[in-house]
Design a protein around this motif. Structure first.
Motif, short mmCIF file in Angstrom:
data_model
loop_
_atom_site.label_atom_id
_atom_site.label_comp_id
_atom_site.label_asym_id
_atom_site.label_seq_id
_atom_site.Cartn_x
_atom_site.Cartn_y
_atom_site.Cartn_z
N LYS A 25 0.86 -1.19 0.01
CA LYS A 25 0.20 0.08 0.08
C LYS A 25 0.83 1.22 0.05
O LYS A 25 0.55 2.13 -0.74
CB LYS A 25 -0.81 -0.15 1.47
N GLU A 30 2.42 1.75 -3.35
CA GLU A 30 1.48 2.21 -4.70
C GLU A 30 1.13 3.72 -4.30
O GLU A 30 0.87 4.35 -5.24
CB GLU A 30 0.24 1.29 -4.45
N LEU A 31 1.12 4.01 -2.96
CA LEU A 31 0.60 5.42 -2.63
C LEU A 31 1.73 6.58 -3.04
O LEU A 31 1.38 7.44 -3.51
CB LEU A 31 0.26 5.74 -1.05
N CYS A 37 7.24 8.09 3.08
CA CYS A 37 6.16 7.94 4.34
C CYS A 37 6.99 8.50 5.64
O CYS A 37 7.80 8.11 6.05
CB CYS A 37 5.98 6.42 4.77
#
Length: 284
Positions: free
Chosen positions: A20, A23-24, A67
């Protein structure tokens, strides 16, 4: 590192969260593989939970994916550090299907637990007689040894509420479940009396949804909601004829969170629920 034939639910969740994040960030598996100097297939296996990933690699990938959610990254690293075989449930590996073990592991790591039960009492609040009657009703009939193992395992799951600092457990039980006479009158009455006892435990909030409630019409799912160490790791577990299903997608988790909120809103208060259970037990 050898591949896992059947990753645990938490191992699979770690991989899914890494996918996830990738992909973000708009990164491809090929780009992630290039960063770690591995082939693309290894990234695929990491993201499916079929192979482990080190804490160092998680941190490198997090930087690469831009992130900056430190709490999430620390939570993912904590999962990566977990050693398979150290949980009490691992004693049953090879004796019970992975779905049983995954539920116990989920409960063990949960920050809090929520559940709504429509036709039976929640697993961690079931008595031995109640559990035994359920497993003896299977078709085809389970061997006695298999039943004994399942009963023992279910009883040990209760330990999550007996810890020094147990996770808060909020459960809504439909009147239909309270009136089911699994195992006969004596077993059913013993189960209701045990629920009354458990409802007094500091960590347990037990409420009843009576037949007279006309607004709650959900009749297909009995979710257990396990709060993660960070909200992004909240998980919903559903029972199914083919084994437990574990949901982690944000939209799915939100749907069941709203379902649980609605059930709690419509249910009786805790004191009224205890009296309700007491009255049903008195009828037996």
């Amino acid at each position: 590192m050898p591949q896992r034939d059947i990753p645990t639910a938490r191992q699979a969740r770690l991989g899914a969260e890494l996918r996830k994040l990738r992909e973000l960030a708009g990164k491809t598996a090929r780009e992630a593989a290039g960063l770690l100097s591995v082939d693309q297939a290894k990234i695929s296996h990491m993201e499916s939970g079929r192979i482990g990933v080190s804490e160092g690699r998680i941190r490198r990938l997090a930087v690469f994916y831009a992130c900056d959610d430190r709490d999430l990254i620390e939570a993912l690293c904590a999962i990566a550090r977990e050693s398979r075989g150290n949980g009490w449930w691992d004693e049953y590996r090879g004796l019970l299907s992975p779905g049983f073990l995954n539920v116990a592991e989920l409960e063990h790591h949960a920050r809090y637990l929520r559940s709504v039960q429509l036709v039976n009492v929640p697993g961690i609040l079931q008595t031995e007689g109640y559990v035994r009657s359920i497993h003896r009703s299977y078709t085809p009939t389970l061997p006695d040894g298999e039943v004994d193992v399942r009963v023992e395992f279910r009883m040990r799951r209760r330990g999550v509420l007996e810890r020094e600092s147990p996770p808060p457990f909020q459960v809504v039980i439909h009147e239909a479940a309270l009136r089911m006479r699994f195992g006969g009158r004596a077993v059913a009455k013993g189960q209701l009396e045990y629920l009354l006892e458990a409802s007094e435990w500091p960590a347990v909030s037990l409420r009843v949804l009576p037949f007279t409630c006309e607004e709650f019409i959900e009749a297909t799912n009995q979710p257990m909601y396990a709060g993660g160490i960070v909200p992004q790791l909240d998980t919903v577990q559903l029972d199914s004829p083919r084994g437990g299903v574990f949901l982690g997608a944000e939209a799915e988790v939100k749907r069941y969170r709203l379902l649980l909120d609605n059930a709690e809103r419509l249910s009786l208060g805790e004191s009224g629920s205890r009296q309700f259970i007491h009255d049903i037990a008195h009828e037996l």
